[in-house]
Each structure stands twice: as C-alpha cells, then as structure tokens.
Design an enzyme around this catalytic site. Structure first.
Site, mmCIF file in Angstrom:
data_model
loop_
_atom_site.group_PDB
_atom_site.id
_atom_site.type_symbol
_atom_site.label_atom_id
_atom_site.label_comp_id
_atom_site.label_asym_id
_atom_site.label_seq_id
_atom_site.Cartn_x
_atom_site.Cartn_y
_atom_site.Cartn_z
ATOM 1 N N GLN A 197 -10.015 7.326 -10.567
ATOM 2 C CA GLN A 197 -8.714 7.011 -11.180
ATOM 3 C C GLN A 197 -8.859 6.306 -12.535
ATOM 4 O O GLN A 197 -8.063 6.523 -13.448
ATOM 5 C CB GLN A 197 -7.890 6.102 -10.245
ATOM 6 C CG GLN A 197 -7.465 6.742 -8.943
ATOM 7 C CD GLN A 197 -8.425 6.419 -7.818
ATOM 8 O OE1 GLN A 197 -9.626 6.363 -8.008
ATOM 9 N NE2 GLN A 197 -7.899 6.221 -6.614
ATOM 10 N N ASP A 255 -2.351 -3.771 -4.057
ATOM 11 C CA ASP A 255 -1.669 -2.965 -3.047
ATOM 12 C C ASP A 255 -0.935 -3.839 -2.051
ATOM 13 O O ASP A 255 0.060 -3.431 -1.457
ATOM 14 C CB ASP A 255 -2.657 -2.040 -2.340
ATOM 15 C CG ASP A 255 -3.088 -0.941 -3.291
ATOM 16 O OD1 ASP A 255 -4.047 -1.152 -4.046
ATOM 17 O OD2 ASP A 255 -2.407 0.101 -3.325
ATOM 18 N N ASN A 311 -6.802 -4.600 -2.785
ATOM 19 C CA ASN A 311 -6.720 -3.669 -3.920
ATOM 20 C C ASN A 311 -7.869 -2.671 -3.790
ATOM 21 O O ASN A 311 -8.748 -2.813 -2.924
ATOM 22 C CB ASN A 311 -6.791 -4.433 -5.250
ATOM 23 C CG ASN A 311 -6.386 -3.570 -6.427
ATOM 24 O OD1 ASN A 311 -5.315 -2.949 -6.411
ATOM 25 N ND2 ASN A 311 -7.207 -3.508 -7.455
ATOM 26 N N LYS A 312 -7.877 -1.689 -4.645
ATOM 27 C CA LYS A 312 -8.883 -0.617 -4.592
ATOM 28 C C LYS A 312 -10.287 -1.164 -4.354
ATOM 29 O O LYS A 312 -10.694 -2.139 -4.984
ATOM 30 C CB LYS A 312 -8.819 0.166 -5.911
ATOM 31 C CG LYS A 312 -9.849 1.265 -6.079
ATOM 32 C CD LYS A 312 -9.869 2.275 -4.946
ATOM 33 C CE LYS A 312 -8.524 2.943 -4.745
ATOM 34 N NZ LYS A 312 -8.467 3.729 -3.484
ATOM 35 N N ARG A 370 0.023 6.249 4.277
ATOM 36 C CA ARG A 370 -1.043 5.340 3.800
ATOM 37 C C ARG A 370 -0.674 3.918 4.251
ATOM 38 O O ARG A 370 0.416 3.434 3.950
ATOM 39 C CB ARG A 370 -1.198 5.425 2.276
ATOM 40 C CG ARG A 370 -1.639 6.830 1.834
ATOM 41 C CD ARG A 370 -2.199 6.826 0.431
ATOM 42 N NE ARG A 370 -3.489 6.177 0.359
ATOM 43 C CZ ARG A 370 -4.070 5.827 -0.796
ATOM 44 N NH1 ARG A 370 -3.451 6.043 -1.939
ATOM 45 N NH2 ARG A 370 -5.258 5.249 -0.804
ATOM 46 N N ARG A 415 -0.476 8.585 -5.974
ATOM 47 C CA ARG A 415 -1.191 7.418 -5.463
ATOM 48 C C ARG A 415 -0.880 6.213 -6.341
ATOM 49 O O ARG A 415 -0.239 6.322 -7.375
ATOM 50 C CB ARG A 415 -2.696 7.685 -5.301
ATOM 51 C CG ARG A 415 -3.366 8.608 -6.267
ATOM 52 C CD ARG A 415 -3.422 8.088 -7.659
ATOM 53 N NE ARG A 415 -3.891 6.720 -7.693
ATOM 54 C CZ ARG A 415 -3.602 5.841 -8.612
ATOM 55 N NH1 ARG A 415 -2.820 6.174 -9.620
ATOM 56 N NH2 ARG A 415 -4.073 4.619 -8.585
ATOM 57 N N GLY A 416 -1.364 5.044 -5.868
ATOM 58 C CA GLY A 416 -1.034 3.793 -6.541
ATOM 59 C C GLY A 416 0.144 3.165 -5.818
ATOM 60 O O GLY A 416 1.118 3.863 -5.478
#
Ligand code: RUB
Length: 320
Positions: free
Chosen positions: A164, A205, A215-216, A60, A22-23
C-alpha cells in the site's frame, strides 16, 4: 485509475474482504454506503438492511470504524420503502461529510507538530477516503504541513504483501506534489539510526481505551525503533476510531489473513510449495511508545487513559 462498481452488498463485502477497498476510513464509509445500497436494492426493507450490516461487519474484524458506521446506520433505520431509502441516503451523506471534516481538522492539529525541514515517515497508506477526500489521516497531516509552506520530505514505507505504501501513498504524494522517498518494510531502522527521520506519523485502525494502537503490521516495529532513537511517533486518527469499549490493545482482534497472500504474489509462488506462512494484518503498539494521538479535537498525550476519558466526557462518546 480503475473504477469498480458494486451493485450488491455481497459484491461490496467481497471487495472489502479481498482488499480492493481497504484502510479503516474507507471501509468505514463502505459500511454506510453498503446499508444505503441494501435499502435501495430491497426497495426499503429494514430486515435486508440489518442483514447487510451483519455481512459487512464480518468482512474485516480489526478496524473499528466499519463496526461503528454499520451500528450508526442501523440505529437510524426508520420506516420502510422510499422513507427508509431516503433515511439511509441522508445518514450516509452525514457520515461522509463528518469524516471529511474530521480529516481536515485533525490535519491542522497534526501539522502543528511538523516543523519546516522535517522528514516524516509514514507506514502503509492512511488515507481515509482513499485520497478522494483531504488525503486521509496521516496524509492529511502531511498534506496540511506541505500546504502551510513547510519544506517537508516524506519517507513512505511499502508494506508487504499488498504494498500500500508504494502503490497508494506514493501515488497520492506524487499527486499532491509532496517530495518523497519509498522504502520497503524493513528499512526504517536504517533510516532512523542514520538520522533520516524526524517524525513518524501513521494511521490507525483502532485505538483502545488505554491508548494502545492497532495499525498495519510493522507499525510496532517502527515505534520501537523511533523510541530507541528519540524520534516522536504519532498516530493520526479521529475520535470515532477510539474504541472505549475495548480496554487494552491486547483485547483487539487482529485479523489473520490467508498465508497464501505471503507465499504468493499476484498468484505467483515466491516460496517453496507447502511453506507455512503467517499473516497478521495488524499489530499492536503499546501506548508508552506513542508520543501523541492526533484527533480532530487536538492532540492527546499521555497519560492516555485519563486524556482519552476526558475526550470521551467532552461529548465525543464515539458514535461512528
Ligand atoms: C491499512 C492500515 C492503515 C489504517 C489507517 O490497512 O493499516 O494504516 O487503516 O488508514 P489495510 P486510514 O490496507 O489492511 O486495510 O487513515 O486511511 O483510515
């Protein structure tokens, strides 16, 4: 550290979907490796490589690097058999090396914003190659400032449900010898309002053409609190994460993940059976809350649409 092996594109796709990889930077790199893998296992069949691209892009939807890397690999398809395998290998190496160079460069630009004695808050985990490279995007900024001899402290924000910030960022900060304090998602308001945070640096992202940031999830909340307390809020990204095809943040598809990831922790229920839960994996931070977008070319500041267009015109038309 566990080593995971993906021998097929399906396995790789599943590893991305299930968050084992991920990331945005890391899954972008997987787009390249995945197509090289497809070429390899099919003895260089271009149709199989293209199908692998379709499969990986579906895993994703929010992080744009994956889409761009797959497109770049597909655009470089040439020949069949060993010719194609070699081509996919060369392109993958080129993409990985470029990403490492970007991380290194943006780290230097970002570190110039960090002062001796600063406490820097980060969210989730922003390490483009999972820490195998220079430390990723936000971490590259932090690590560069630390290596420049600046006495900095990091607040790493945990990020439920995958934690994370605790599992990965704290691990990497420890590895790099950078002093840090772990908090949970909901503590940044307290930390900012009590003078515990000097700067915020998060990953990204996707950045839309007007400078809005995906982003997250939780990033937006931190940006609002930072604005309220006059704390500079930066995103560390690179030109290939800026998506000029997407005009505004509202146009970015935010991945909605399965609600069981919120109601359960490692398979154990933490909410009554049947509880309705929501899991947007990302949120959108509007550009007016962002003090600067740190890229490998330098730090872009408002007015973002003008400055991003300038970056675009300077030969950075996003190609990854
Ligand atoms: C991770 C996340 C990261 C960005 C930037 O989300 O939001 O902050 O991907 O990271 P997830 P990087 O864990 O859901 O993939 O700088 O490493 O690309």
């Amino acid at each position: 550290e566990e080593i995971m092996t993906c021998a097929t594109v399906e396995q790789l796709g599943e590893a991305i979907r299930s968050m084992q990889i991920r990331g945005s930077g890391a899954i972008g790199i997987c787009g390249a490796y995945g197509l090289y893998l497809a070429a390899y296992v099919s003895d260089g069949d271009p149709e199989v490589v293209k199908e692998a691209g379709v499969l990986l892009k579906r895993t994703r939807p929010t992080a744009v690097n994956l889409m761009k890397t797959v497109d770049e690999m597909i655009a470089s398809i040439k020949g069949t058999g060993q010719v194609l395998i070699n081509k996919m290998e060369d392109k993958t190496v080129e993409i990985v090396e470029r990403q490492l160079a970007f991380e290194y460069e943006l780290g230097k630009h970002g570190a110039a914003l960090i002062e001796d004695g600063d406490t820097v808050m980060t969210h989730c985990h922003s390490g483009a190659l999972g820490g195998a490279g220079y430390g990723g995007r936000a971490l590259s900024v932090i690590r560069t400032a630390h290596e420049q001899g600046k006495n900095i402290h990091v607040i790493t924000c945990e990020t439920r449900p995958y934690l994370q910030g605790a599992r990965i960022t704290a691990y990497e900060l420890k590895k790099f010898g950078i002093p840090h304090t772990l908090i949970t998602d909901n503590m940044s308001g307290f930390c900012m309002s009590t003078g515990r945070v000097d700067k915020v640096v998060v990953g990204s992202d996707r950045v839309s053409a007007n400078g809005d940031l995906a982003n997250k999830v939780g990033t937006y909340m931190h940006a609002l609190a930072a604005k309220e307390h006059g704390i500079p809020f930066y995103t560390a990204t690179s030109s290939h994460t800026i998506d000029f095809e997407t005009p505004r943040g509202a146009d970015i598809e935010v991945e909605m993940r399965d609600s069981s990831e919120v109601t359960h922790l490692k398979g154990i229920a933490i909410a009554p059976e049947g509880t309705n839960a929501l899991y947007p994996s990302f949120d959108i931070t509007p550009n007016q809350l962002i003090s600067g977008i740190i890229t490998e070319k330098g730090v872009i500041t408002a007015p973002f649409s003008t400055n991003l267009t300038k970056v675009n015109a300077q030969g950075n038309k996003v190609s990854q």
